[in-house]
Design a protein around this motif. Structure first.
Motif, PDB file in Angstrom:
ATOM      1  N   GLU A  18     -74.206 -29.983 -52.733  1.00 39.38           N
ATOM      2  CA  GLU A  18     -74.353 -30.791 -51.526  1.00 39.38           C
ATOM      3  C   GLU A  18     -74.142 -29.954 -50.268  1.00 39.38           C
ATOM      4  O   GLU A  18     -74.864 -30.112 -49.278  1.00 39.38           O
ATOM      5  CB  GLU A  18     -73.364 -31.966 -51.559  1.00 39.38           C
ATOM      6  N   LYS A  19     -73.171 -29.041 -50.304  1.00 42.42           N
ATOM      7  CA  LYS A  19     -72.919 -28.178 -49.156  1.00 42.42           C
ATOM      8  C   LYS A  19     -74.095 -27.237 -48.919  1.00 42.42           C
ATOM      9  O   LYS A  19     -74.542 -27.050 -47.775  1.00 42.42           O
ATOM     10  CB  LYS A  19     -71.642 -27.371 -49.384  1.00 42.42           C
ATOM     11  N   SER A  20     -74.631 -26.656 -50.004  1.00 45.99           N
ATOM     12  CA  SER A  20     -75.762 -25.738 -49.874  1.00 45.99           C
ATOM     13  C   SER A  20     -77.005 -26.456 -49.348  1.00 45.99           C
ATOM     14  O   SER A  20     -77.700 -25.944 -48.464  1.00 45.99           O
ATOM     15  CB  SER A  20     -76.055 -25.090 -51.235  1.00 45.99           C
ATOM     16  N   ILE A  21     -77.283 -27.647 -49.897  1.00 48.78           N
ATOM     17  CA  ILE A  21     -78.456 -28.418 -49.454  1.00 48.78           C
ATOM     18  C   ILE A  21     -78.326 -28.785 -47.984  1.00 48.78           C
ATOM     19  O   ILE A  21     -79.285 -28.686 -47.213  1.00 48.78           O
ATOM     20  CB  ILE A  21     -78.617 -29.690 -50.322  1.00 48.78           C
ATOM     21  N   SER A  22     -77.132 -29.187 -47.579  1.00 51.19           N
ATOM     22  CA  SER A  22     -76.906 -29.535 -46.176  1.00 51.19           C
ATOM     23  C   SER A  22     -77.149 -28.336 -45.270  1.00 51.19           C
ATOM     24  O   SER A  22     -77.772 -28.470 -44.201  1.00 51.19           O
ATOM     25  CB  SER A  22     -75.466 -30.050 -46.008  1.00 51.19           C
ATOM     26  N   ASN A  23     -76.676 -27.163 -45.682  1.00 52.68           N
ATOM     27  CA  ASN A  23     -76.877 -25.951 -44.875  1.00 52.68           C
ATOM     28  C   ASN A  23     -78.362 -25.601 -44.764  1.00 52.68           C
ATOM     29  O   ASN A  23     -78.835 -25.211 -43.693  1.00 52.68           O
ATOM     30  CB  ASN A  23     -76.115 -24.778 -45.485  1.00 52.68           C
ATOM     31  N   MET A  24     -79.103 -25.708 -45.882  1.00 48.90           N
ATOM     32  CA  MET A  24     -80.516 -25.352 -45.887  1.00 48.90           C
ATOM     33  C   MET A  24     -81.357 -26.328 -45.062  1.00 48.90           C
ATOM     34  O   MET A  24     -82.473 -26.004 -44.657  1.00 48.90           O
ATOM     35  CB  MET A  24     -81.048 -25.298 -47.324  1.00 48.90           C
ATOM     36  N   ARG A  25     -80.827 -27.505 -44.814  1.00 45.67           N
ATOM     37  CA  ARG A  25     -81.527 -28.477 -43.973  1.00 45.67           C
ATOM     38  C   ARG A  25     -81.038 -28.423 -42.525  1.00 45.67           C
ATOM     39  O   ARG A  25     -81.382 -29.277 -41.705  1.00 45.67           O
ATOM     40  CB  ARG A  25     -81.334 -29.893 -44.520  1.00 45.67           C
ATOM     41  N   GLY A  26     -80.225 -27.419 -42.210  1.00 49.34           N
ATOM     42  CA  GLY A  26     -79.673 -27.290 -40.874  1.00 49.34           C
ATOM     43  C   GLY A  26     -80.579 -26.495 -39.955  1.00 49.34           C
ATOM     44  O   GLY A  26     -81.763 -26.258 -40.244  1.00 49.34           O
ATOM     45  N   ASN A  27     -80.019 -26.043 -38.837  1.00 46.46           N
ATOM     46  CA  ASN A  27     -80.805 -25.258 -37.882  1.00 46.46           C
ATOM     47  C   ASN A  27     -80.932 -23.812 -38.376  1.00 46.46           C
ATOM     48  O   ASN A  27     -80.425 -23.452 -39.430  1.00 46.46           O
ATOM     49  CB  ASN A  27     -80.160 -25.311 -36.492  1.00 46.46           C
ATOM     50  N   TYR A  28     -81.599 -22.997 -37.590  1.00 49.09           N
ATOM     51  CA  TYR A  28     -81.899 -21.617 -38.017  1.00 49.09           C
ATOM     52  C   TYR A  28     -80.622 -20.830 -38.292  1.00 49.09           C
ATOM     53  O   TYR A  28     -80.527 -20.099 -39.281  1.00 49.09           O
ATOM     54  CB  TYR A  28     -82.721 -20.916 -36.934  1.00 49.09           C
TER      55      TYR A  28
END
Length: 241
Positions: A18-28
């Motif tokens: 969940e943490k990784s997915i959230s980061n990958m959907r974040g800004n640049y």
């Protein structure tokens, strides 16, 4: 601590995911913080292991060129036999690997049990046989298509895409990061496995369309032109006359 790092990379738990997915959907910046450590590991820690693999494949390509395989010097029968054997061996290994993955690695529990009870992962070792067999079969098939002049326009499109290999490689990365990552369309981890093939087809189609058009007016792709100019130490002619 070492095992925890292995877990994060190979068998992440729900919180890690969940943490990784959230980061990958974040800004640049957020995506960069997630991707950069993994990229650094692959380009340093795993470099020697990967380098040997790449060199071996380059040597195979050089050998096939010397043997007149890649330039169409073999007979139709020889290419046909290569294609048949390649697909028979390669697809047999694919089926075995798929069965092994579903049976022993489809869940975290099964994967850990397999790691504890299986000293050698034969499916991983057979992967190298699989990919060499299939790449030989694919190559033989494409060469036969070129020699027969069947679907000539499609073959010309493939040729143009190959002449712009570096540009197309970087373009794929740009298009897919803009499609999947948060600073683009944010489709990361939102598609089913079969839906990813739609993305592959769309990128292929785009590159097979624009590559011949570009080379109609220019001698090289933009990055090929830049690389060539740096190689020769002077600006190379770009436009066709």
């Amino acid at each position: 601590a070492d095992w925890r790092e292995v877990e994060k990379m190979y068998i992440p738990n729900v919180e890690d995911n969940e943490k990784s997915i959230s980061n990958m959907r974040g800004n640049y910046t957020t995506v960069g913080k997630e991707v950069r450590p993994m990229a650094f590991r692959f380009e340093t820690k795993f470099l020697l292991m990967e380098l040997g693999d790449n060199v071996a494949l380059m040597l195979l390509g050089m050998a096939l060129l010397k043997l007149n395989f890649l330039n169409g010097g073999w007979t139709t029968r020889q290419y046909g036999i290569t294609m048949l054997l390649g697909y028979l061996i390669g697809l047999a290994v694919v089926i075995y690997t798929l069965w092994d993955q579903v049976t022993h690695r489809s869940t975290t529990e099964l994967m850990l049990k397999d790691m504890e009870n299986t000293p050698i992962q034969y499916s991983s070792l057979l992967y190298h046989l699989q990919r060499i067999a299939l790449v030989m079969a694919h190559s033989a098939f494409i060469i036969l298509m070129v020699k027969s002049k069947f679907l000539k326009s499609l073959m010309n499109a493939f040729r143009a895409a190959g002449q712009m290999a570096l540009t197309n490689y970087i373009m794929q990365s740009i298009l897919c990061t803009l499609f999947f990552f948060g600073y683009g369309m944010g489709y990361y981890n939102k598609l089913e496995l079969y839906q990813l093939y739609y993305v592959v087809a769309a990128v292929w189609l785009l590159q097979l369309v624009y590559s011949p058009i570009w080379l109609r007016y220019y001698r090289f792709g933009p990055l090929e032109w830049l690389w060539r100019s740096l190689t020769y130490g002077k600006q190379q002619p770009m436009k066709r006359h």
